[in-house]
Design a protein around this motif. Structure first.
Motif, PDB file in Angstrom:
ATOM      1  N   ALA A  83      -9.142   1.615 -10.338  1.00 45.06           N
ATOM      2  CA  ALA A  83      -8.210   0.526 -10.650  1.00 45.06           C
ATOM      3  C   ALA A  83      -7.204   0.326  -9.514  1.00 45.06           C
ATOM      4  O   ALA A  83      -6.704  -0.783  -9.317  1.00 45.06           O
ATOM      5  CB  ALA A  83      -7.488   0.824 -11.958  1.00 45.06           C
ATOM      6  N   LEU A  84      -6.896   1.379  -8.765  1.00 40.04           N
ATOM      7  CA  LEU A  84      -5.972   1.252  -7.628  1.00 40.04           C
ATOM      8  C   LEU A  84      -6.519   0.304  -6.572  1.00 40.04           C
ATOM      9  O   LEU A  84      -5.776  -0.486  -5.974  1.00 40.04           O
ATOM     10  CB  LEU A  84      -5.735   2.626  -6.980  1.00 40.04           C
TER      11      LEU A  84
ATOM     12  N   LEU B 224      -4.906  -3.241  -5.376  1.00 39.51           N
ATOM     13  CA  LEU B 224      -4.568  -3.530  -3.976  1.00 39.51           C
ATOM     14  C   LEU B 224      -5.323  -4.764  -3.464  1.00 39.51           C
ATOM     15  O   LEU B 224      -4.768  -5.588  -2.728  1.00 39.51           O
ATOM     16  CB  LEU B 224      -4.842  -2.293  -3.097  1.00 39.51           C
ATOM     17  N   ALA B 225      -6.581  -4.897  -3.883  1.00 36.47           N
ATOM     18  CA  ALA B 225      -7.375  -6.073  -3.495  1.00 36.47           C
ATOM     19  C   ALA B 225      -6.728  -7.348  -4.020  1.00 36.47           C
ATOM     20  O   ALA B 225      -6.627  -8.351  -3.298  1.00 36.47           O
ATOM     21  CB  ALA B 225      -8.804  -5.930  -4.030  1.00 36.47           C
ATOM     22  N   LYS B 226      -6.264  -7.311  -5.269  1.00 37.72           N
ATOM     23  CA  LYS B 226      -5.591  -8.477  -5.871  1.00 37.72           C
ATOM     24  C   LYS B 226      -4.329  -8.818  -5.093  1.00 37.72           C
ATOM     25  O   LYS B 226      -4.048  -9.982  -4.809  1.00 37.72           O
ATOM     26  CB  LYS B 226      -5.205  -8.182  -7.328  1.00 37.72           C
TER      27      LYS B 226
ATOM     28  N   GLU C 107     -10.673  -6.927   8.667  1.00 34.68           N
ATOM     29  CA  GLU C 107     -11.728  -6.430   7.789  1.00 34.68           C
ATOM     30  C   GLU C 107     -11.157  -5.266   6.982  1.00 34.68           C
ATOM     31  O   GLU C 107     -10.717  -4.278   7.566  1.00 34.68           O
ATOM     32  CB  GLU C 107     -12.896  -5.871   8.600  1.00 34.68           C
ATOM     33  N   VAL C 108     -11.208  -5.381   5.672  1.00 39.71           N
ATOM     34  CA  VAL C 108     -10.619  -4.358   4.807  1.00 39.71           C
ATOM     35  C   VAL C 108     -11.708  -3.678   3.984  1.00 39.71           C
ATOM     36  O   VAL C 108     -12.617  -4.342   3.478  1.00 39.71           O
ATOM     37  CB  VAL C 108      -9.598  -4.990   3.834  1.00 39.71           C
ATOM     38  N   VAL C 109     -11.626  -2.357   3.869  1.00 39.01           N
ATOM     39  CA  VAL C 109     -12.473  -1.599   2.942  1.00 39.01           C
ATOM     40  C   VAL C 109     -11.558  -0.769   2.048  1.00 39.01           C
ATOM     41  O   VAL C 109     -10.651  -0.098   2.540  1.00 39.01           O
ATOM     42  CB  VAL C 109     -13.466  -0.682   3.687  1.00 39.01           C
ATOM     43  N   LEU C 110     -11.809  -0.853   0.745  1.00 37.71           N
ATOM     44  CA  LEU C 110     -10.994  -0.088  -0.199  1.00 37.71           C
ATOM     45  C   LEU C 110     -11.855   0.853  -1.020  1.00 37.71           C
ATOM     46  O   LEU C 110     -12.908   0.467  -1.537  1.00 37.71           O
ATOM     47  CB  LEU C 110     -10.257  -1.040  -1.160  1.00 37.71           C
ATOM     48  N   ALA C 111     -11.398   2.093  -1.120  1.00 36.38           N
ATOM     49  CA  ALA C 111     -12.039   3.093  -1.962  1.00 36.38           C
ATOM     50  C   ALA C 111     -10.982   4.142  -2.272  1.00 36.38           C
ATOM     51  O   ALA C 111      -9.969   4.236  -1.583  1.00 36.38           O
ATOM     52  CB  ALA C 111     -13.222   3.722  -1.238  1.00 36.38           C
ATOM     53  N   THR C 112     -11.220   4.913  -3.320  1.00 36.14           N
ATOM     54  CA  THR C 112     -10.288   5.985  -3.671  1.00 36.14           C
ATOM     55  C   THR C 112     -10.983   7.305  -3.381  1.00 36.14           C
ATOM     56  O   THR C 112     -11.887   7.717  -4.117  1.00 36.14           O
ATOM     57  CB  THR C 112      -9.901   5.877  -5.174  1.00 36.14           C
ATOM     58  N   HIS C 113     -10.585   7.930  -2.280  1.00 37.22           N
ATOM     59  CA  HIS C 113     -11.307   9.108  -1.791  1.00 37.22           C
ATOM     60  C   HIS C 113     -11.340  10.229  -2.825  1.00 37.22           C
ATOM     61  O   HIS C 113     -12.384  10.828  -3.073  1.00 37.22           O
ATOM     62  CB  HIS C 113     -10.724   9.562  -0.458  1.00 37.22           C
TER      63      HIS C 113
ATOM     64  N   ALA D  15       0.836  -1.215   0.000  1.00 37.08           N
ATOM     65  CA  ALA D  15       0.000   0.000   0.000  1.00 37.08           C
ATOM     66  C   ALA D  15       0.865   1.257   0.000  1.00 37.08           C
ATOM     67  O   ALA D  15       0.593   2.217  -0.736  1.00 37.08           O
ATOM     68  CB  ALA D  15      -0.926  -0.008   1.219  1.00 37.08           C
ATOM     69  N   GLU D  16       1.904   1.240   0.827  1.00 41.57           N
ATOM     70  CA  GLU D  16       2.779   2.418   0.915  1.00 41.57           C
ATOM     71  C   GLU D  16       3.499   2.650  -0.404  1.00 41.57           C
ATOM     72  O   GLU D  16       3.645   3.792  -0.844  1.00 41.57           O
ATOM     73  CB  GLU D  16       3.770   2.222   2.072  1.00 41.57           C
ATOM     74  N   LYS D  17       3.905   1.573  -1.037  1.00 45.13           N
ATOM     75  CA  LYS D  17       4.601   1.692  -2.332  1.00 45.13           C
ATOM     76  C   LYS D  17       3.656   2.243  -3.402  1.00 45.13           C
ATOM     77  O   LYS D  17       4.060   3.025  -4.264  1.00 45.13           O
ATOM     78  CB  LYS D  17       5.139   0.321  -2.742  1.00 45.13           C
ATOM     79  N   MET D  18       2.388   1.809  -3.327  1.00 43.65           N
ATOM     80  CA  MET D  18       1.368   2.290  -4.280  1.00 43.65           C
ATOM     81  C   MET D  18       0.912   3.707  -3.937  1.00 43.65           C
ATOM     82  O   MET D  18       0.226   4.338  -4.731  1.00 43.65           O
ATOM     83  CB  MET D  18       0.120   1.396  -4.227  1.00 43.65           C
ATOM     84  N   ASP D  19       1.226   4.149  -2.733  1.00 44.32           N
ATOM     85  CA  ASP D  19       0.671   5.374  -2.163  1.00 44.32           C
ATOM     86  C   ASP D  19      -0.865   5.341  -2.203  1.00 44.32           C
ATOM     87  O   ASP D  19      -1.530   6.305  -2.531  1.00 44.32           O
ATOM     88  CB  ASP D  19       1.202   6.624  -2.875  1.00 44.32           C
ATOM     89  N   HIS D  20      -1.386   4.163  -1.866  1.00 44.11           N
ATOM     90  CA  HIS D  20      -2.840   3.963  -1.836  1.00 44.11           C
ATOM     91  C   HIS D  20      -3.123   3.038  -0.661  1.00 44.11           C
ATOM     92  O   HIS D  20      -2.650   1.900  -0.652  1.00 44.11           O
ATOM     93  CB  HIS D  20      -3.310   3.343  -3.150  1.00 44.11           C
ATOM     94  N   HIS D  21      -3.885   3.537   0.304  1.00 42.26           N
ATOM     95  CA  HIS D  21      -3.952   2.861   1.603  1.00 42.26           C
ATOM     96  C   HIS D  21      -5.346   2.325   1.917  1.00 42.26           C
ATOM     97  O   HIS D  21      -6.338   2.946   1.558  1.00 42.26           O
ATOM     98  CB  HIS D  21      -3.483   3.821   2.690  1.00 42.26           C
ATOM     99  N   PRO D  22      -5.378   1.213   2.625  1.00 43.72           N
ATOM    100  CA  PRO D  22      -6.676   0.628   2.992  1.00 43.72           C
ATOM    101  C   PRO D  22      -7.257   1.284   4.240  1.00 43.72           C
ATOM    102  O   PRO D  22      -6.551   1.940   5.003  1.00 43.72           O
ATOM    103  CB  PRO D  22      -6.308  -0.818   3.310  1.00 43.72           C
TER     104      PRO D  22
END
Lengths: 97, 97
Positions: free
Chosen positions: A82-83, A87-89, A69-75, A52-59
């Motif tokens: 696609a991010l 990350l889910a994959k 329990e994980v929730v993913l969205a792009t604020h 996540a840190e490498k992608m700069d996209h955090h759960p």
């Protein structure tokens, strides 16, 4: 910036993401991972945190002993992009490893 | 086994735990830690996870980017015990480090 997926594109992406579902009441995707114990659960979180840190996209995630329990969205995009799918994959691959 | 603290003992313990409060609707204590970024937040979680695993007493916690919301309770005792107070103190020390 990653573009917000349409409802149809989101459903299609979820078809390829074992265990992930739409999050009720939000434009987001979620999954509850269950491990053997805290060691495995936090080990998963640590590996996922590095991705996540490498992608700069955090759960958004919650850990109680052996569950995560994980929730993913792009604020910035106001929904799932696609991010989130990427990350889910990655999380599914880590959990299986 | 660690004994459940009375309401009075819990309040007294909270007096010495900066930022910790009773969790509404539950016999538990909680604190929201806010850091500079995800790196700091997850660094805190990693150090706290090692302490928790060594104590064999684990938090319920939720991380969203730079915040970590923690709830501590001792399930076997049905409330807050000395283990929770000890883990809360350790978390405060780690967050300040």
């Amino acid at each position: 910036m990653a573009e917000r997926l349409s409802s149809e594109a989101r459903k299609q992406a979820l078809g390829g993401l074992a265990g992930w579902n739409e999050t009720p009441g939000r434009e987001a995707i979620g999954k509850t991972f269950t491990f053997k114990d805290f060691n495995e659960a936090f080990g998963f979180m640590t590996r996922a945190a590095l991705v996540a840190e490498k992608m700069d996209h955090h759960p958004e995630w919650r850990n109680v002993y052996k569950t995560v329990e994980v929730v993913l969205a792009t604020h910035d995009a106001g929904g799932v992009t696609a991010l989130d799918v990427e990350l889910a994959k990655a999380m599914n691959a880590i959990a299986k490893a």
